[in-house]
Design a protein around this motif. Structure first.
Motif, mmCIF file in Angstrom:
data_model
loop_
_atom_site.group_PDB
_atom_site.id
_atom_site.type_symbol
_atom_site.label_atom_id
_atom_site.label_comp_id
_atom_site.label_asym_id
_atom_site.label_seq_id
_atom_site.Cartn_x
_atom_site.Cartn_y
_atom_site.Cartn_z
ATOM 1 N N PRO A 27 0.791 -1.234 0.000
ATOM 2 C CA PRO A 27 0.000 0.000 0.000
ATOM 3 C C PRO A 27 0.827 1.290 0.000
ATOM 4 O O PRO A 27 0.323 2.344 -0.383
ATOM 5 N N TYR A 28 2.076 1.221 0.434
ATOM 6 C CA TYR A 28 2.931 2.405 0.483
ATOM 7 C C TYR A 28 4.217 2.111 -0.286
ATOM 8 O O TYR A 28 4.672 0.974 -0.331
ATOM 9 N N ASN A 29 4.798 3.147 -0.887
ATOM 10 C CA ASN A 29 5.976 2.896 -1.710
ATOM 11 C C ASN A 29 7.136 3.857 -1.461
ATOM 12 O O ASN A 29 8.125 3.808 -2.177
ATOM 13 N N HIS A 30 7.032 4.678 -0.452
ATOM 14 C CA HIS A 30 8.124 5.605 -0.161
ATOM 15 C C HIS A 30 8.323 5.648 1.352
ATOM 16 O O HIS A 30 7.348 5.652 2.105
ATOM 17 N N ILE A 31 9.577 5.693 1.771
ATOM 18 C CA ILE A 31 9.891 5.738 3.201
ATOM 19 C C ILE A 31 10.746 6.962 3.480
ATOM 20 O O ILE A 31 11.713 7.226 2.772
ATOM 21 N N SER A 32 10.371 7.690 4.517
ATOM 22 C CA SER A 32 11.145 8.843 4.964
ATOM 23 C C SER A 32 11.435 8.676 6.450
ATOM 24 O O SER A 32 10.728 7.951 7.157
ATOM 25 N N LEU A 33 12.430 9.371 6.926
ATOM 26 C CA LEU A 33 12.834 9.325 8.325
ATOM 27 C C LEU A 33 12.789 10.739 8.888
ATOM 28 O O LEU A 33 13.311 11.674 8.263
ATOM 29 N N ALA A 34 12.144 10.899 10.030
ATOM 30 C CA ALA A 34 12.098 12.190 10.714
ATOM 31 C C ALA A 34 12.757 12.044 12.078
ATOM 32 O O ALA A 34 12.610 11.019 12.744
ATOM 33 N N LEU A 35 13.452 13.073 12.505
ATOM 34 C CA LEU A 35 14.149 13.038 13.791
ATOM 35 C C LEU A 35 13.391 13.772 14.886
ATOM 36 O O LEU A 35 13.836 13.797 16.028
ATOM 37 N N ASP A 36 12.254 14.368 14.545
ATOM 38 C CA ASP A 36 11.460 15.077 15.546
ATOM 39 C C ASP A 36 9.981 14.755 15.352
ATOM 40 O O ASP A 36 9.548 14.389 14.264
ATOM 41 N N ASP A 37 9.210 14.898 16.401
ATOM 42 C CA ASP A 37 7.799 14.517 16.354
ATOM 43 C C ASP A 37 6.927 15.461 15.528
ATOM 44 O O ASP A 37 5.786 15.133 15.225
ATOM 45 N N ARG A 38 7.452 16.602 15.159
ATOM 46 C CA ARG A 38 6.700 17.519 14.294
ATOM 47 C C ARG A 38 6.841 17.144 12.825
ATOM 48 O O ARG A 38 6.168 17.720 11.976
ATOM 49 N N LEU A 39 7.750 16.218 12.520
ATOM 50 C CA LEU A 39 8.029 15.806 11.144
ATOM 51 C C LEU A 39 8.421 17.005 10.295
ATOM 52 O O LEU A 39 8.075 17.094 9.119
ATOM 53 N N PHE A 40 9.139 17.947 10.933
ATOM 54 C CA PHE A 40 9.493 19.185 10.248
ATOM 55 C C PHE A 40 10.328 18.908 9.008
ATOM 56 O O PHE A 40 10.057 19.433 7.940
ATOM 57 N N TYR A 41 11.351 18.090 9.155
ATOM 58 C CA TYR A 41 12.140 17.663 8.005
ATOM 59 C C TYR A 41 12.117 16.149 7.924
ATOM 60 O O TYR A 41 12.264 15.467 8.936
ATOM 61 N N LEU A 42 11.912 15.668 6.741
ATOM 62 C CA LEU A 42 11.955 14.238 6.472
ATOM 63 C C LEU A 42 13.168 13.978 5.595
ATOM 64 O O LEU A 42 13.481 14.770 4.704
ATOM 65 N N TYR A 43 13.850 12.880 5.837
ATOM 66 C CA TYR A 43 15.031 12.516 5.062
ATOM 67 C C TYR A 43 14.748 11.222 4.319
ATOM 68 O O TYR A 43 14.173 10.286 4.876
ATOM 69 N N SER A 44 15.130 11.186 3.041
ATOM 70 C CA SER A 44 14.882 9.988 2.245
ATOM 71 C C SER A 44 15.741 10.001 0.990
ATOM 72 O O SER A 44 16.461 10.963 0.711
ATOM 73 N N PHE A 45 15.620 8.934 0.243
ATOM 74 C CA PHE A 45 16.171 8.895 -1.096
ATOM 75 C C PHE A 45 14.988 9.166 -2.006
ATOM 76 O O PHE A 45 14.018 8.413 -2.015
ATOM 77 N N GLY A 46 15.030 10.273 -2.727
ATOM 78 C CA GLY A 46 13.868 10.643 -3.529
ATOM 79 C C GLY A 46 14.204 11.656 -4.594
ATOM 80 O O GLY A 46 15.364 11.883 -4.946
ATOM 81 N N ARG A 47 13.174 12.311 -5.070
ATOM 82 C CA ARG A 47 13.289 13.278 -6.159
ATOM 83 C C ARG A 47 13.982 14.552 -5.698
ATOM 84 O O ARG A 47 13.580 15.152 -4.712
ATOM 85 N N ARG A 48 14.972 14.965 -6.448
ATOM 86 C CA ARG A 48 15.608 16.258 -6.164
ATOM 87 C C ARG A 48 14.770 17.401 -6.726
ATOM 88 O O ARG A 48 14.819 18.513 -6.219
ATOM 89 N N ARG A 49 14.015 17.114 -7.754
ATOM 90 C CA ARG A 49 13.079 18.077 -8.344
ATOM 91 C C ARG A 49 11.701 17.410 -8.331
ATOM 92 O O ARG A 49 11.517 16.375 -8.958
ATOM 93 N N PRO A 50 10.733 17.993 -7.638
ATOM 94 C CA PRO A 50 9.439 17.334 -7.426
ATOM 95 C C PRO A 50 8.743 16.838 -8.690
ATOM 96 O O PRO A 50 8.083 15.817 -8.657
ATOM 97 N N ALA A 86 22.882 7.087 22.058
ATOM 98 C CA ALA A 86 24.057 6.810 21.219
ATOM 99 C C ALA A 86 23.657 6.522 19.779
ATOM 100 O O ALA A 86 24.284 7.011 18.830
ATOM 101 N N GLN A 87 22.584 5.754 19.590
ATOM 102 C CA GLN A 87 22.110 5.474 18.235
ATOM 103 C C GLN A 87 21.621 6.749 17.559
ATOM 104 O O GLN A 87 21.878 6.972 16.385
ATOM 105 N N TYR A 88 20.934 7.593 18.322
ATOM 106 C CA TYR A 88 20.439 8.859 17.783
ATOM 107 C C TYR A 88 21.605 9.737 17.336
ATOM 108 O O TYR A 88 21.563 10.339 16.261
ATOM 109 N N GLU A 89 22.631 9.828 18.141
ATOM 110 C CA GLU A 89 23.804 10.644 17.794
ATOM 111 C C GLU A 89 24.495 10.117 16.536
ATOM 112 O O GLU A 89 24.953 10.888 15.711
ATOM 113 N N ARG A 90 24.592 8.802 16.401
ATOM 114 C CA ARG A 90 25.192 8.213 15.211
ATOM 115 C C ARG A 90 24.361 8.488 13.973
ATOM 116 O O ARG A 90 24.872 8.693 12.882
ATOM 117 N N LEU A 91 23.047 8.490 14.161
ATOM 118 C CA LEU A 91 22.132 8.747 13.052
ATOM 119 C C LEU A 91 22.277 10.176 12.581
ATOM 120 O O LEU A 91 22.357 10.473 11.429
#
Length: 91
Positions: A27-50, A86-91
């Motif tokens: 059902p889903y085809n893209h995964i992003s990672l956020a480091l804060d609960d506001r999801l202010f910035y998401l990190y992923s491998f994706g389109r550089r130009r939308p 420690a894992q968070y700092e490495r990330l």
């Protein structure tokens, strides 16, 4: 002390997204990672130009701009994952 990170699975109404879901049967085809609960910035491998699915790389996504701005019909599911300091700092 532990911290949460957030895994965001998304699906968009684009033809590429539909094709990926057709072949994966998921059902889903893209995964992003956020480091804060506001999801202010998401990190992923994706389109550089939308609007161009062929220019890709590791990107910082912004919910208010970029890809999600163009495709407001995007649906998602968010998972919280607890990791050590420690894992968070490495990330």
């Amino acid at each position: 002390m532990s911290k949460n990170i957030y895994i965001v699975l998304t699906r968009t109404p684009t033809n590429l997204s539909k094709a990926i879901r057709f072949f994966t049967k998921k059902p889903y085809n893209h995964i992003s990672l956020a480091l804060d609960d506001r999801l202010f910035y998401l990190y992923s491998f994706g389109r550089r130009r939308p609007k161009n699915p062929f220019i890709t790389g590791f990107i910082r996504e912004d919910i208010d701009r970029g890809f999600y701005h163009y495709y407001s019909a995007t649906t998602c599911i968010v998972y919280a994952l607890t990791i050590s300091e420690a894992q968070y700092e490495r990330l």
